[in-house]
Design a protein around this motif. Structure first.
Motif, PDB file in Angstrom:
ATOM      1  N   MET A   1      36.263  34.649  83.288  1.00 19.57           N
ATOM      2  CA  MET A   1      34.885  35.015  83.598  1.00 19.57           C
ATOM      3  C   MET A   1      34.064  35.010  82.316  1.00 19.57           C
ATOM      4  SD  MET A   1      33.538  38.407  85.584  1.00 19.57           S
ATOM      5  CE  MET A   1      33.598  39.479  84.164  1.00 19.57           C
ATOM      6  N   MET A   2      32.878  34.367  82.371  1.00 20.59           N
ATOM      7  CA  MET A   2      32.025  34.318  81.187  1.00 20.59           C
ATOM      8  C   MET A   2      31.354  35.668  80.970  1.00 20.59           C
ATOM      9  SD  MET A   2      32.119  31.594  79.558  1.00 20.59           S
ATOM     10  CE  MET A   2      31.008  30.672  78.592  1.00 20.59           C
ATOM     11  N   LYS A   3      31.428  36.156  79.734  1.00 24.24           N
ATOM     12  CA  LYS A   3      30.590  37.312  79.400  1.00 24.24           C
ATOM     13  C   LYS A   3      30.218  37.258  77.930  1.00 24.24           C
ATOM     14  CE  LYS A   3      34.563  40.447  79.276  1.00 24.24           C
ATOM     15  NZ  LYS A   3      35.140  41.678  79.769  1.00 24.24           N
ATOM     16  N   ILE A   4      29.129  37.962  77.610  1.00 22.27           N
ATOM     17  CA  ILE A   4      28.689  38.012  76.216  1.00 22.27           C
ATOM     18  C   ILE A   4      29.442  39.165  75.565  1.00 22.27           C
ATOM     19  CG2 ILE A   4      26.718  38.281  74.663  1.00 22.27           C
ATOM     20  CD1 ILE A   4      26.256  35.904  76.400  1.00 22.27           C
ATOM     21  N   VAL A   5      30.159  38.879  74.518  1.00 23.53           N
ATOM     22  CA  VAL A   5      31.012  39.923  73.969  1.00 23.53           C
ATOM     23  C   VAL A   5      31.100  39.795  72.449  1.00 23.53           C
ATOM     24  CG1 VAL A   5      33.041  38.505  74.502  1.00 23.53           C
ATOM     25  CG2 VAL A   5      33.347  40.935  74.153  1.00 23.53           C
ATOM     26  N   GLU A   6      31.269  40.932  71.795  1.00 23.38           N
ATOM     27  CA  GLU A   6      31.433  40.936  70.338  1.00 23.38           C
ATOM     28  C   GLU A   6      32.799  40.334  69.988  1.00 23.38           C
ATOM     29  OE1 GLU A   6      30.933  44.377  66.966  1.00 23.38           O
ATOM     30  OE2 GLU A   6      32.854  44.126  67.964  1.00 23.38           O
ATOM     31  N   GLY A   7      32.868  39.639  68.876  1.00 22.52           N
ATOM     32  CA  GLY A   7      34.097  38.953  68.470  1.00 22.52           C
ATOM     33  C   GLY A   7      35.306  39.882  68.462  1.00 22.52           C
ATOM     34  N   SER A   8      35.170  41.050  67.851  1.00 17.11           N
ATOM     35  CA  SER A   8      36.291  41.986  67.767  1.00 17.11           C
ATOM     36  C   SER A   8      36.741  42.438  69.151  1.00 17.11           C
ATOM     37  CB  SER A   8      35.892  43.216  66.951  1.00 17.11           C
ATOM     38  OG  SER A   8      35.626  42.832  65.633  1.00 17.11           O
ATOM     39  N   HIS A   9      35.771  42.657  70.034  1.00 15.95           N
ATOM     40  CA  HIS A   9      36.131  43.102  71.378  1.00 15.95           C
ATOM     41  C   HIS A   9      36.784  41.982  72.172  1.00 15.95           C
ATOM     42  CE1 HIS A   9      33.153  46.621  70.884  1.00 15.95           C
ATOM     43  NE2 HIS A   9      34.388  47.016  70.657  1.00 15.95           N
ATOM     44  N   ALA A  10      36.365  40.770  71.918  1.00 15.78           N
ATOM     45  CA  ALA A  10      37.016  39.624  72.576  1.00 15.78           C
ATOM     46  C   ALA A  10      38.480  39.551  72.145  1.00 15.78           C
ATOM     47  CB  ALA A  10      36.282  38.329  72.228  1.00 15.78           C
ATOM     48  N   VAL A  11      38.702  39.781  70.849  1.00 12.38           N
ATOM     49  CA  VAL A  11      40.088  39.760  70.357  1.00 12.38           C
ATOM     50  C   VAL A  11      40.889  40.890  71.009  1.00 12.38           C
ATOM     51  CG1 VAL A  11      41.533  40.190  68.319  1.00 12.38           C
ATOM     52  CG2 VAL A  11      39.624  38.573  68.186  1.00 12.38           C
ATOM     53  N   ALA A  12      40.306  42.083  71.029  1.00  9.11           N
ATOM     54  CA  ALA A  12      41.013  43.221  71.631  1.00  9.11           C
ATOM     55  C   ALA A  12      41.337  42.941  73.093  1.00  9.11           C
ATOM     56  CB  ALA A  12      40.172  44.490  71.499  1.00  9.11           C
ATOM     57  N   GLU A  13      40.380  42.364  73.799  1.00  3.76           N
ATOM     58  CA  GLU A  13      40.586  42.034  75.219  1.00  3.76           C
ATOM     59  C   GLU A  13      41.709  41.008  75.369  1.00  3.76           C
ATOM     60  OE1 GLU A  13      39.814  42.488  79.214  1.00  3.76           O
ATOM     61  OE2 GLU A  13      38.817  43.589  77.614  1.00  3.76           O
TER      62      GLU A  13
ATOM     63  N   ILE B   1      38.416  46.034  66.274  1.00  6.56           N
ATOM     64  CA  ILE B   1      39.549  45.545  67.075  1.00  6.56           C
ATOM     65  C   ILE B   1      40.483  46.707  67.399  1.00  6.56           C
ATOM     66  CG2 ILE B   1      41.545  44.007  67.151  1.00  6.56           C
ATOM     67  CD1 ILE B   1      40.131  42.233  65.090  1.00  6.56           C
ATOM     68  N   VAL B   2      40.882  47.445  66.372  1.00  9.86           N
ATOM     69  CA  VAL B   2      41.864  48.506  66.609  1.00  9.86           C
ATOM     70  C   VAL B   2      41.228  49.692  67.339  1.00  9.86           C
ATOM     71  CG1 VAL B   2      43.358  47.767  64.738  1.00  9.86           C
ATOM     72  CG2 VAL B   2      41.636  49.508  64.271  1.00  9.86           C
ATOM     73  N   GLU B   3      39.939  49.912  67.117  1.00  5.49           N
ATOM     74  CA  GLU B   3      39.260  50.965  67.884  1.00  5.49           C
ATOM     75  C   GLU B   3      39.241  50.616  69.367  1.00  5.49           C
ATOM     76  OE1 GLU B   3      35.962  52.658  64.651  1.00  5.49           O
ATOM     77  OE2 GLU B   3      35.416  51.040  66.024  1.00  5.49           O
ATOM     78  N   ALA B   4      38.930  49.358  69.658  1.00  4.21           N
ATOM     79  CA  ALA B   4      38.861  48.945  71.064  1.00  4.21           C
ATOM     80  C   ALA B   4      40.237  49.064  71.716  1.00  4.21           C
ATOM     81  CB  ALA B   4      38.338  47.507  71.156  1.00  4.21           C
ATOM     82  N   LEU B   5      41.277  48.674  70.994  1.00  2.00           N
ATOM     83  CA  LEU B   5      42.633  48.774  71.562  1.00  2.00           C
ATOM     84  C   LEU B   5      43.022  50.241  71.771  1.00  2.00           C
ATOM     85  CD1 LEU B   5      44.331  45.911  69.544  1.00  2.00           C
ATOM     86  CD2 LEU B   5      44.064  45.988  72.039  1.00  2.00           C
ATOM     87  N   ALA B   6      42.641  51.099  70.810  1.00  4.21           N
ATOM     88  CA  ALA B   6      42.942  52.530  70.958  1.00  4.21           C
ATOM     89  C   ALA B   6      42.273  53.093  72.211  1.00  4.21           C
ATOM     90  CB  ALA B   6      42.494  53.294  69.708  1.00  4.21           C
ATOM     91  N   SER B   7      41.020  52.663  72.462  1.00  2.92           N
ATOM     92  CA  SER B   7      40.311  53.115  73.665  1.00  2.92           C
ATOM     93  C   SER B   7      41.015  52.651  74.930  1.00  2.92           C
ATOM     94  CB  SER B   7      38.886  52.563  73.693  1.00  2.92           C
ATOM     95  OG  SER B   7      38.126  53.162  72.702  1.00  2.92           O
TER      96      SER B   7
END
Lengths: 298, 384
Positions: B1-13, B34-40
């Motif tokens: 699915m296309m979405k607008i996303v920050e680079g770090s969050h794309a990596v975390a996803e 990246i690590v904050e998003a993964l921790a969440s």
């Protein structure tokens, strides 16, 4: 012979005859049992027990680096938890890896509360690289980097109190032990691996090569350290001293010092009363702190 | 699915979709998001993983070593000084053949302290035995994680891997990203099957010490694994292209290169700028093209030589420097073109986050065509 052996740390290692740490490894494995993963730092034991393609370990064993055993153990523990496995994770590391270079990783692992047991075999110097001083080297010991000389009486600083540092981290079980009291060591390991959380055991392991005594006397040296009060076997549970081994008619430190080449500068050319008195004071402080003295009339 | 996303969050996803079992990480700019998003994600039970909050990067990678050795899929991310602190563990992880995947948010090395982007950090670890892939944009960096896990964990490879993308330029930028579903990723990336692992039921000794009689063979095996990773990467990327329609099968990728007189060579986000500059130069009648390097380790020397064989001049843009020599990419390209007679000129650009624009690319092409190269491009000489 090894095929029929029930030892988990078995034949095939290349330790010196009379090696204290090798005996410690055998006893530690008796306490921890076969359901154990061992993490080892770089050090004497790694070198003498796993010269590729041989190994003395009958349990899974991993050496990573000099300083990161506690961090590797953290990862293993997390991995086991994720997979629903229940092996004991124990680190067996020398004093250089523990007192000095590994402190960061140990502190981190204990603060995070991983369910691991960290065991330091304390032979009181860097022994596989040629007997250099570590933070565990006792006061006045002669090593190649704390040599006794014209204006030096050997190692200028007292031994770091690492157990106290790990008690301060909130460790549920911190103990000291000696290979000269094998059943005590085995029981302490058993207790540690069955205690939830990061536990620490420091095992006194005389090193005939590094300390300068006959390999036949390893156990006797270990006993003398305890009988003089220079080494105290104790258990601290949840921050409180639970038990310390009592000593009847504690012996003068001199008996222990005289038996080792690393202290011979205190006795020749002349007897260094001042320094011997300082070391006696260390033993006396230990005895008072842990309440180990039992005086009986001779 | 296309979405607008920050680079770090794309990596975390993307990492989440790879189902890591143990994450061991320490925050450092510009990797932090990246690590904050993964921790969440772990805190919200969106990601079922052990997250070890270590006290340093040294322990971050050490934790990955333990977790991977015990049989778990393992992840970390770092950059710059953090990667430097991991130096010793990097060699160890490769020597023990542990397929840890680590994202590098590329950043300059101090001193002087710089939090901004260049590629000196991962380049400096080029000899550690890690696969190194570089992404141009956020879609590519997220997709490369799926491919990289598959390559690293393949039993023909069993090596750790860096997925590199430029700090801030990509980590903190928003772009449209097509993120696959969990079911799609599960179909592409099988569960981690360690070749061997620490297990009380089947004891092995790992990381033993080797005398001179054995050491060289271990190094040879790591090198062979690195060589085999070339084909395994192509297989994995082709399977990805078949399933997802995005094609990363080339270890290198050409842009308007077929009839180029002057070929630029680059890695990472700068390739986007270069492509735009090339379009403008092409409109002015200049025959310019780009060779983008995606895999720096293993280095695709044959593909580079084949792609550049028609060029009369090659200009390499290096966001790193092997001090006392040249940029690392230029050295590799020179090696690949050895004996071809094609001149390879090196330009050290954009160190420590210095901007590089389309007009700079055009100037570099002019310099290269005049035969002027092997220089720090854009130095402010008044402070020298």
């Amino acid at each position: 012979m090894a095929e029929n052996s029930s030892e988990l740390f078995d034949a095939g290692h290349r330790a010196c005859g009379g090696c204290g740490p090798a005996l410690a490894a055998r006893l530690i494995m008796k306490g921890s049992g076969e359901n154990t993963i061992v993490v080892a730092s770089t050090g004497c034991m790694e070198v003498f027990s796993t010269p590729y393609p041989e190994t003395a370990w009958k349990v899974p064993w991993i050496h990573s680096l000099f300083e990161n055993a506690a961090a590797v153990a953290s990862g293993i523990e997390a991995s086991l938890k994720r997979q629903g496995r229940d092996e004991h994770v124990i680190c067996i590391c020398g004093d250089g890896a523990t007192f000095d270079i590994g402190m960061l990783c140990i502190s981190g692992a204990f603060e995070r509360g991983h369910n691991i047991t960290y065991i330091c075999y304390d032979n009181e110097a860097y022994m596989n690289t040629g007997i250099q001083r570590s933070g565990a080297t006792p006061y006045d010991a002669d090593t190649t980097t704390s040599p006794a000389g014209k204006c030096s009486t050997g190692n200028a600083r007292p031994k770091k109190d690492l157990p106290a540092i790990l008690v301060a981290h909130g460790s549920p079980y911190v103990a000291t032990a000696s290979i000269a009291y094998p059943n005590d060591l085995v029981k302490k390991v058993e207790r540690a691996v069955n205690t939830e959380g990061p536990c620490y055991i420091q095992v006194h392991t005389p090193c005939c090569t590094g300390w300068g005594f006959d390999g036949a006397d390893t156990m006797a040296l270990g006993r003398l350290a305890v009988e003089t009060g220079l080494w105290v076997n104790y258990e601290i549970v949840d921050g409180e001293l639970e038990k310390a081994k009592k000593i009847v008619n504690r012996k003068p430190v001199e008996e222990y010092l005289k038996a080792q080449k690393r202290f011979r500068h205190l006795f020749r050319p002349g007897r260094n009363e001042e320094e011997i008195a300082k070391i006696q004071a260390i033993a006396d402080r230990n005895a008072k702190k842990f309440g180990i003295d039992i005086a009986l009339k001779k | 699915m296309m979405k607008i996303v920050e680079g770090s969050h794309a990596v975390a996803e993307a990492v989440k979709l790879c189902r890591p079992q143990v994450i061991s990480a320490y925050p450092i700019t510009p990797q932090t998001h990246i690590v904050e998003a993964l921790a969440s994600m772990v805190a919200d039970c969106e990601l079922d993983a052990e997250y070890i909050c270590v006290e340093s990067e040294f322990s971050a990678l050490s934790g990955c070593v333990g977790a991977s050795a015990a049989g778990s899929r393992t992840y970390s991310a770092t950059t710059s000084q953090g990667l430097a602190l991991m130096f010793e563990v990097c060699f160890n992880a490769a020597g023990m053949r542990l397929p840890i995947v680590m994202t590098i948010a590329n950043r300059a090395m101090g001193a002087p302290l710089s939090i901004w982007n260049d590629q000196q950090d991962s380049i400096s670890l080029r000899d550690a035995g890690w696969l190194q892939y570089y992404a141009e944009d956020i879609q590519e960096v997220s997709d490369l994680h799926f491919i990289t896990y598959r390559v690293a964990e393949d039993h023909r490879v069993l090596l750790p891997a860096f997925v590199c993308f430029d700090g801030f330029i990509l980590t903190h930028t928003y772009e449209p990203v097509d993120m696959p579903t969990q079911a799609e990723v599960d179909a592409y990336l099988p569960a981690f099957k360690p070749y061997q692992h620490l297990d009380a039921k089947n004891p092995i000794s790992m990381g033993m010490y080797a005398t001179p009689d054995y050491y060289m063979e271990f190094r040879y095996e790591v090198d062979r694994a690195m060589q085999r990773a070339r084909d395994v990467y192509v297989e994995a990327a082709r399977a990805f292209a078949d399933q997802f329609g995005r094609d990363y099968t080339g270890a290198v990728e050409g842009y308007r290169l077929e009839d180029a007189d002057t070929a630029l060579v680059a890695m990472g986000s700068i390739c986007g700028t270069v492509k735009d500059a090339i379009d403008e130069m092409r409109a002015d009648g200049k025959r310019v093209g780009l060779l983008k390097i995606r895999s720096f380790r293993p280095f695709p020397a044959e593909e580079v030589a084949a792609a550049l064989k028609g060029a009369s001049t090659v200009a390499v843009l290096d966001k790193n420097i092997s001090l006392g020599q040249k940029g690392a990419v230029a050295l590799e390209v020179k090696d690949a073109l050895y004996g071809s007679g094609i001149p390879v000129l090196d330009y050290i650009v954009a160190l420590g986050g210095r901007d590089i624009r389309k007009r700079d690319i055009a100037k570099i092409v002019d310099l290269a065509e005049k035969g002027t190269g092997d220089m720090f491009y854009g130095l402010r000489t008044e402070v020298l």
